[in-house]
Design a protein around this motif. Structure first.
Motif, PDB file in Angstrom:
ATOM      1  N   ASN A  61      -3.048  -4.629   5.257  1.00 61.52           N
ATOM      2  CA  ASN A  61      -4.348  -3.978   5.095  1.00 61.52           C
ATOM      3  C   ASN A  61      -4.813  -3.339   6.398  1.00 61.52           C
ATOM      4  O   ASN A  61      -5.384  -2.245   6.386  1.00 61.52           O
ATOM      5  CB  ASN A  61      -5.378  -4.993   4.616  1.00 61.52           C
ATOM      6  CG  ASN A  61      -6.743  -4.374   4.375  1.00 61.52           C
ATOM      7  OD1 ASN A  61      -6.884  -3.450   3.590  1.00 61.52           O
ATOM      8  ND2 ASN A  61      -7.753  -4.866   5.069  1.00 61.52           N
ATOM      9  N   TYR A 103       0.854  -1.169   0.000  1.00 56.21           N
ATOM     10  CA  TYR A 103       0.000   0.000   0.000  1.00 56.21           C
ATOM     11  C   TYR A 103       0.900   1.232   0.000  1.00 56.21           C
ATOM     12  O   TYR A 103       1.957   1.239   0.632  1.00 56.21           O
ATOM     13  CB  TYR A 103      -0.921   0.016   1.224  1.00 56.21           C
ATOM     14  CG  TYR A 103      -1.892  -1.129   1.249  1.00 56.21           C
ATOM     15  CD1 TYR A 103      -1.567  -2.329   1.863  1.00 56.21           C
ATOM     16  CD2 TYR A 103      -3.139  -1.018   0.629  1.00 56.21           C
ATOM     17  CE1 TYR A 103      -2.448  -3.386   1.868  1.00 56.21           C
ATOM     18  CE2 TYR A 103      -4.027  -2.081   0.636  1.00 56.21           C
ATOM     19  CZ  TYR A 103      -3.678  -3.259   1.260  1.00 56.21           C
ATOM     20  OH  TYR A 103      -4.548  -4.312   1.250  1.00 56.21           O
ATOM     21  N   TYR A 130      -1.774  -0.649   7.560  1.00 55.93           N
ATOM     22  CA  TYR A 130      -1.655   0.431   6.578  1.00 55.93           C
ATOM     23  C   TYR A 130      -0.541   1.383   6.994  1.00 55.93           C
ATOM     24  O   TYR A 130       0.571   0.941   7.249  1.00 55.93           O
ATOM     25  CB  TYR A 130      -3.010   1.145   6.414  1.00 55.93           C
ATOM     26  CG  TYR A 130      -3.035   2.105   5.241  1.00 55.93           C
ATOM     27  CD1 TYR A 130      -3.410   3.442   5.401  1.00 55.93           C
ATOM     28  CD2 TYR A 130      -2.655   1.689   3.980  1.00 55.93           C
ATOM     29  CE1 TYR A 130      -3.414   4.314   4.333  1.00 55.93           C
ATOM     30  CE2 TYR A 130      -2.647   2.569   2.912  1.00 55.93           C
ATOM     31  CZ  TYR A 130      -3.023   3.881   3.094  1.00 55.93           C
ATOM     32  OH  TYR A 130      -3.013   4.751   2.032  1.00 55.93           O
TER      33      TYR A 130
END
Length: 125
Positions: A103, A58, A106
């Motif tokens: 996830n 990410y 992050y």
């Protein structure tokens, strides 16, 4: 758990640097490593994170498509490739780790309990 950054330095605008974060003390690969940076007088901001076990990545806004995170799992090292550097990229760059998947962790600073000492990146105009 220990994290050690390296690879910072002085570079001209438009140049590139590759930062390394060597991780040790982890008993499994179920963790996430992230890169953050903090410039003088500014708050710490997230750049990118990667899940070590699944490779999920990410990126934050500060990556701007110029930075790439990767890992060499065999060497327990996470890299941040930084291209087209700008003077506003000048900051101390930190890597951090959390026993969470990418996830959920992050780029939330409070969710990362383990931090390196930081490496200075200075981009001259």
């Amino acid at each position: 758990v220990q994290l050690v950054e390296s690879g910072g330095g002085l570079v001209q605008a438009g140049g590139s640097l590759r930062l390394s974060c060597a991780a040790s003390g982890f008993t499994s690969d179920e963790y996430t490593v992230a890169w953050f940076r903090q410039a003088p007088g500014k708050r710490r901001e997230g750049i990118a994170c990667i899940g070590i076990s699944d490779g999920d990545k990410y990126y934050g806004h500060s990556a701007e498509g110029r930075f790439t995170i990767s890992t060499d799992a065999a060497e327990n090292t996470v890299f941040l490739q930084m291209n087209s550097l700008k003077p506003e990229d000048t900051a101390i760059y930190y890597c951090a780790a959390a026993f969470r998947d990418a996830n959920s962790a992050y780029l939330n600073v409070p969710l990362y309990p383990y931090w390196g000492q930081g490496t200075q990146v200075t981009v001259s105009s």
